[in-house]
Design an enzyme around this catalytic site. Structure first.
Site, mmCIF file in Angstrom:
data_model
loop_
_atom_site.group_PDB
_atom_site.id
_atom_site.type_symbol
_atom_site.label_atom_id
_atom_site.label_comp_id
_atom_site.label_asym_id
_atom_site.label_seq_id
_atom_site.Cartn_x
_atom_site.Cartn_y
_atom_site.Cartn_z
ATOM 1 N N PRO A 109 14.808 92.650 46.943
ATOM 2 C CA PRO A 109 14.103 91.852 45.934
ATOM 3 C C PRO A 109 13.299 90.739 46.610
ATOM 4 C CG PRO A 109 16.501 91.503 45.821
ATOM 5 C CD PRO A 109 16.259 92.588 46.818
ATOM 6 N N ALA A 112 13.982 86.178 47.049
ATOM 7 C CA ALA A 112 15.409 85.933 46.839
ATOM 8 C C ALA A 112 16.086 85.386 48.089
ATOM 9 C CB ALA A 112 16.083 87.218 46.384
ATOM 10 N N GLY A 113 15.318 85.126 49.136
ATOM 11 C CA GLY A 113 15.895 84.574 50.360
ATOM 12 C C GLY A 113 16.468 85.652 51.275
ATOM 13 N N LEU A 114 16.077 86.907 51.041
ATOM 14 C CA LEU A 114 16.634 87.996 51.849
ATOM 15 C C LEU A 114 15.646 88.505 52.903
ATOM 16 C CD1 LEU A 114 18.473 89.946 49.001
ATOM 17 C CD2 LEU A 114 19.459 88.315 50.603
ATOM 18 N N SER A 117 9.676 89.407 52.935
ATOM 19 C CA SER A 117 8.315 89.306 53.494
ATOM 20 C C SER A 117 8.308 89.613 54.985
ATOM 21 C CB SER A 117 7.713 87.933 53.213
ATOM 22 O OG SER A 117 8.468 86.924 53.854
ATOM 23 N N ASP A 160 13.619 85.197 60.598
ATOM 24 C CA ASP A 160 13.527 86.378 59.728
ATOM 25 C C ASP A 160 12.813 87.530 60.438
ATOM 26 O OD1 ASP A 160 14.613 84.643 57.912
ATOM 27 O OD2 ASP A 160 13.226 85.104 56.288
HETATM 28 O O1 PMV Z 1 16.287 80.898 51.462
HETATM 29 P P1 PMV Z 1 15.616 81.022 52.794
HETATM 30 O O2 PMV Z 1 15.706 82.414 53.390
HETATM 31 O O3 PMV Z 1 14.200 80.502 52.727
HETATM 32 O O4 PMV Z 1 16.419 80.158 53.848
HETATM 33 C C1 PMV Z 1 16.298 78.769 53.936
HETATM 34 C C2 PMV Z 1 17.200 78.261 55.030
HETATM 35 C C3 PMV Z 1 17.182 76.756 55.187
HETATM 36 O O5 PMV Z 1 18.142 76.441 56.186
HETATM 37 C C4 PMV Z 1 17.584 76.067 53.898
HETATM 38 C C5 PMV Z 1 15.820 76.220 55.589
HETATM 39 C C6 PMV Z 1 15.395 76.575 57.010
HETATM 40 O O6 PMV Z 1 14.190 76.441 57.284
HETATM 41 O O7 PMV Z 1 16.228 76.941 57.840
#
Ligand code: PMV
Length: 364
Positions: A109, A112-114, A117, A160
């Site tokens: 998804p 969603a932080g996974l 992209s 990532d």
């Molecule tokens: O939710 P994401 O995948 O954008 O992760 C953010 C992680 C943080 O530690 C909150 C911010 C960062 O730049 O490391």
């Protein structure tokens, strides 16, 4: 000539250390077996090459002459900017001149932080290097993808695209990324459906840190210690201990103010149903939580989350990074034969897909 390749790249999950990583503490980030896929068809052209991109997750398809570049879209179709930037970078650097049909889809998804992209950028970069027989190392692919990531996220850490390129599990601290050992753990992810805004929540944490430095600083240090402990239990597969670390980490994430009632609710449901541990992942304020499970408690945790209106996703540790395969290669394309080839099949599926949803910005 025509050549078709397909490449994939895994997405990621932050196991421990989000937010404290911004303050110099280590974080653990693991590749998961939900992937992005890019299929690229390359066709020889004599004139200005044509780039056709279909993104299934965004339901968009565009077709533009290469010379137009990303500027053509200005504020439209912003999800395509990083992709066009990657294509443009590689075309200019290598002096390429062929037309491309690109089809992208992701099992992850978005928003969603996974790391959806990054997985898309890496799978595209891999597909391009493969379709043009370029001798790029994994490092080069990661760097190329990072250019796309910068367009989306401004100043991303680079973790990532690294995980999407190399797979496995990485410890990340102050810009250094080191591969760490991981057993084949399984997680269930619950998406709150509330879009997370990383910048906003990083800035909220900054405010809390500035208001209570003597409390929040040791909290970050404790998060760092948890990451070191988690590394040990991840390597030896001690799920009870690893789950406990996730639970403690979640408590600290609440302390710094990034958990929200919906995340707390889903985390409690997963724990009550028997998960080894559960926490939010990423920036918080929305996005996803995950629960650590194995075959003994997977079903009750899955069903409990499902009963609460969530569509849980079961994910596994992914040791492999980006990969590509050649689907077809026709050195000198004879138009008569092409109707029976895989190329004809691809174009008919493209037509079907785009008929219902195409936003066509063709200039020819
Ligand atoms: O939710 P994401 O995948 O954008 O992760 C953010 C992680 C943080 O530690 C909150 C911010 C960062 O730049 O490391």
């Amino acid at each position: 000539m025509t050549k078709i390749v397909r490449a994939s790249a895994p997405s990621k999950i932050i196991l421990t250390g989000e937010h404290s990583v911004v303050y110099g503490q280590p974080a653990l980030v693991m590749a998961i077996d939900k992937k992005a896929f890019t299929k690229v068809e390359r066709t020889k052209t004599i004139t200005d090459p044509f780039i056709q991109i279909t993104t299934q997750n965004y339901n968009t398809s565009v077709s533009i002459p290469f010379s137009t570049g990303p500027e053509f879209f200005k504020n439209q179709l912003v999800h395509l900017h990083p992709l066009l930037h990657i294509i443009q970078t590689i075309y200019i650097k290598e002096g390429l001149n062929d037309s491309l049909k690109i089809d992208i889809h992701s099992e992850v998804p978005k928003g969603a932080g996974l790391g959806s992209s990054a997985a898309v950028c890496v799978s595209l970069s891999t597909a391009l290097t493969s379709v043009f027989d370029l001798d790029y190392s994994l490092e080069d692919i990661s760097n190329l993808s990072f250019k796309g990531e910068k367009i989306i996220h401004g100043t991303p850490s680079g973790v990532d695209n690294t995980v999407a390129t190399f797979g496995g599990c990485m410890k990340f601290q102050q810009g250094n990324i080191k591969r760490v050992r991981s057993s084949a753990i399984q997680l269930i992810i619950g998406n709150t459906g509330i879009s997370r805004e990383t910048k906003k929540w990083v800035s909220k944490v900054r405010t809390r840190y500035e208001s209570y430095p003597e409390v929040i600083d040791p909290t970050f240090e404790a998060m760092g210690s948890l990451t070191q402990e988690a590394e040990k239990f991840l390597a030896n597969g001690d799920l009870e201990k690893l789950g406990e670390i996730f639970d403690i980490n979640q408590g600290l994430l609440s302390t710094i103010g990034v958990s929200i009632p919906k995340l707390d609710h889903l985390i409690n449901i997963a724990r009550t149903a028997g998960a080894y541990g559960a926490k939010l992942t990423g920036a918080g304020g929305g996005g996803c939580m995950f629960a650590l499970v194995d075959k003994n408690n997977q079903h009750p945790v899955f069903r409990a989350l499902q009963k609460n209106g969530i569509e849980p996703i079961i994910v596994n540790f992914e040791s492999q990074g980006t990969k590509s395969e050649i689907l077809s290669e026709i050195p000198s394309l004879n138009p008569q034969k092409s109707k029976k080839s895989g190329v004809a099949v691809l174009s008919s599926s493209f037509t079907r897909l785009t008929a219902s949803s195409m936003i066509r910005s063709a200039i020819s």
